[in-house]
Design an enzyme around this catalytic site. Structure first.
Site, PDB file in Angstrom:
ATOM      1  N   TYR A 161     -14.030  15.535 -16.949  1.00  0.00           N
ATOM      2  CA  TYR A 161     -14.689  14.232 -16.923  1.00  0.00           C
ATOM      3  C   TYR A 161     -15.825  14.230 -15.868  1.00  0.00           C
ATOM      4  CZ  TYR A 161     -15.322   9.438 -15.328  1.00  0.00           C
ATOM      5  OH  TYR A 161     -15.865   8.258 -14.905  1.00  0.00           O
TER       6      TYR A 161
ATOM      7  N   LYS B 240      -6.585   4.719 -19.520  1.00  0.00           N
ATOM      8  CA  LYS B 240      -6.854   5.059 -20.925  1.00  0.00           C
ATOM      9  C   LYS B 240      -5.644   4.730 -21.812  1.00  0.00           C
ATOM     10  CE  LYS B 240     -10.418   6.841 -18.784  1.00  0.00           C
ATOM     11  NZ  LYS B 240     -11.469   5.959 -18.355  1.00  0.00           N
TER      12      LYS B 240
ATOM     13  N   ASP C 111      -4.589  17.521 -15.938  1.00  0.00           N
ATOM     14  CA  ASP C 111      -4.999  16.169 -16.296  1.00  0.00           C
ATOM     15  C   ASP C 111      -4.605  15.964 -17.756  1.00  0.00           C
ATOM     16  OD1 ASP C 111      -6.335  13.871 -17.139  1.00  0.00           O
ATOM     17  OD2 ASP C 111      -8.061  14.199 -15.832  1.00  0.00           O
TER      18      ASP C 111
ATOM     19  N   ARG D  88       0.837  -1.212   0.000  1.00  0.00           N
ATOM     20  CA  ARG D  88       0.000   0.000   0.000  1.00  0.00           C
ATOM     21  C   ARG D  88       0.871   1.262   0.000  1.00  0.00           C
ATOM     22  NH1 ARG D  88      -1.578   1.897   4.578  1.00  0.00           N
ATOM     23  NH2 ARG D  88      -2.292  -0.056   5.505  1.00  0.00           N
TER      24      ARG D  88
HETATM   25  N1  PLP Z   1      -9.606  12.073 -16.185  1.00  0.00           N
HETATM   26  C1  PLP Z   1     -10.163  11.909 -17.394  1.00  0.00           C
HETATM   27  C2  PLP Z   1      -9.876  12.917 -18.477  1.00  0.00           C
HETATM   28  C3  PLP Z   1     -11.000  10.825 -17.651  1.00  0.00           C
HETATM   29  O1  PLP Z   1     -11.562  10.695 -18.867  1.00  0.00           O
HETATM   30  C4  PLP Z   1     -11.259   9.899 -16.613  1.00  0.00           C
HETATM   31  C5  PLP Z   1     -12.148   8.755 -16.833  1.00  0.00           C
HETATM   32  O2  PLP Z   1     -12.792   8.620 -17.846  1.00  0.00           O
HETATM   33  C6  PLP Z   1     -10.670  10.109 -15.351  1.00  0.00           C
HETATM   34  C7  PLP Z   1      -9.848  11.199 -15.179  1.00  0.00           C
HETATM   35  C8  PLP Z   1     -10.933   9.175 -14.220  1.00  0.00           C
HETATM   36  O3  PLP Z   1     -10.119   8.056 -14.358  1.00  0.00           O
HETATM   37  P1  PLP Z   1     -10.505   6.575 -13.832  1.00  0.00           P
HETATM   38  O4  PLP Z   1     -11.702   6.127 -14.573  1.00  0.00           O
HETATM   39  O5  PLP Z   1      -9.257   5.794 -14.118  1.00  0.00           O
HETATM   40  O6  PLP Z   1     -10.759   6.714 -12.370  1.00  0.00           O
END
Ligand code: PLP
Length: 391
Positions: free
Chosen positions: A109, A206, A181, A56
């Site tokens: 998101y 992704k 992000d 962890r």
């Molecule tokens: N950031 C973006 C741009 C995303 O598209 C997503 C999920 O689709 C996330 C963060 C969240 O990631 P996770 O689904 O791995 O928790």
């Protein structure tokens, strides 16, 4: 020799395994680590000696991935998490406390939006939302309580592009870190830290994975920041990555370059096809010279990535008909996989937004999002063409 990103994704910090010469790194699939003595255990706990304790907190396979991602992003250090949202929650926990706030762009998101809107305000942290595509809006949103700025660029789902360099300058002047992000672009096409950002995070689920078989998150930044984050938001909150997932992500990274080039090539061709189609009123892809973010995207990205959104003239009904009619594309959320995925943001990935919130950022009922895969682009265009005839 300074290696280019196309070589770095393959090699990065990965050497062959020194003990065995194995090209593929070992997976340290263990929860705990033995100490040589009581004294050594105490010293590792006290931080006076380096060593592993418990997965962890840290694990050699996870650390290998974190180091590689830090190197690809041009950061000092990295940390991996169970998911992209866990990585964002870690930023909130590390950078803000009760009574403080941060600025977040209005197009992000849907899961991140829900965390910012419904979860963290319960702990006394209030995100201030702004349309950061105009830096003046970010400036106006700044106040004493703001401790960091968060942008997602290109943004999910409308491919809005935000000026990273301008935000980095503003953040530096205000003495707060800029967190980006970078999920959509990946370090192959965009390196925010080179543009002045302080922290970069990813949903590794992704493009870093690329094969739709892992959920994971990554944060990279300065050594001190990452150390603080490990202590507070990982060790004591618990959203750690499984070493097997870290290994899969290390494997995924090796092909990041070739995949991203193909995603971008296919997305460019598909967006050009869609923009001439009579049933489509608008295509959102910064690689189109008509796109309002084309110039900015050219300036800060070396490729436009594989995400497209478009607006169906017939609204919800036409969009639903389209996603029900495709045969090669798959109707599914998530993105960045080899397979082309198609979805309806208003009822799926961005259903956490109220209708008013959706309308304000252009997520209409007729908006369809495509994560363009690496299939033969002619087949994808044919599939979309046939489905559009039925829509
Ligand atoms: N950031 C973006 C741009 C995303 O598209 C997503 C999920 O689709 C996330 C963060 C969240 O990631 P996770 O689904 O791995 O928790």
């Amino acid at each position: 020799m300074k290696r280019r990103i196309g070589s770095e994704v393959v090699h990065g910090t990965d050497g062959v395994d020194p003990g065995t010469g194995a090209i593929s790194p070992p997976i340290y699939q263990t929860s705990t680590f033995a100490f040589k003595s009581a004294e050594q255990g105490a010293a590792i706990f006290a931080g006076t000696e380096d060593g592993y304790v418990y997965t962890r907190i840290s694990n050699p396979t996870n650390d290998r991935l974190a180091k590689k991602m830090a190197r690809l992003e041009g950061a000092e250090a990295g940390l991996v998490f169970a998911s992209g949202l866990a990585a964002i929650a870690a930023c909130v926990i590390t950078l803000t406390k009760k009574g403080e706030s941060f600025i977040a762009d209005d197009t992000i998101y849907g899961g991140t939006h829900a965390m910012f809107k419904d979860v963290i305000p319960r702990f006394g942290i209030t995100p201030i939302r702004a349309d950061c595509s105009d830096i003046n809006n970010t400036k106006k949103a700044l106040n004493e309580s703001v401790k960091w700025i968060f942008i997602e660029t290109p943004a999910n789902p409308t491919m809005k592009v935000i000026d990273i360099e301008a935000h980095a300058k503003l953040a530096a002047k205000s003495g707060v870190p800029l967190v980006v992000d970078n999920t959509f672009a990946t370090p192959f096409f965009q390196r925010p830290i080179e543009l002045g950002a302080d922290v970069v995070m990813h949903s590794a689920t992704k493009y870093i994975s690329g094969h739709g078989d892992v959920v994971g998150g990554i944060v990279v930044g300065k050594k001190d920041f990452v150390h603080k984050m490990r202590e507070s938001a990982l060790s004591h909150m618990g959203a750690c990555m499984s070493p097997f997932n870290a290994w899969l992500l290390l494997r995924g990274l090796k092909t990041l370059g070739v995949r991203m080039e193909r995603h971008a090539y296919n997305a460019q061709r598909i967006s050009e096809f869609l923009s001439t189609h009579p049933k489509i009123s608008r295509v959102y892809y910064p690689g189109l010279s008509t796109d309002p973010f084309y110039d900015l995207a050219k300036k800060q990205m070396s490729g436009m990535g594989g995400m497209i959104a478009f607006e169906m003239k017939g609204g919800l009904k036409a969009g639903a008909n389209l996603v029900n009619s495709v045969r090669l594309c798959t109707l599914a959320v998530s993105l960045g996989e080899c397979d082309t995925l198609i979805e309806h943001p208003a009822s799926m990935t961005h259903s956490t937004l109220s209708e008013e919130e959706r309308m304000a950022v252009g997520i209409t009922e007729g908006l369809v999002r495509v994560s363009v895969g690496i299939e033969d682009v002619n087949d994808l265009i044919e599939d979309l063409k046939e489905a559009l005839e039925k829509a």
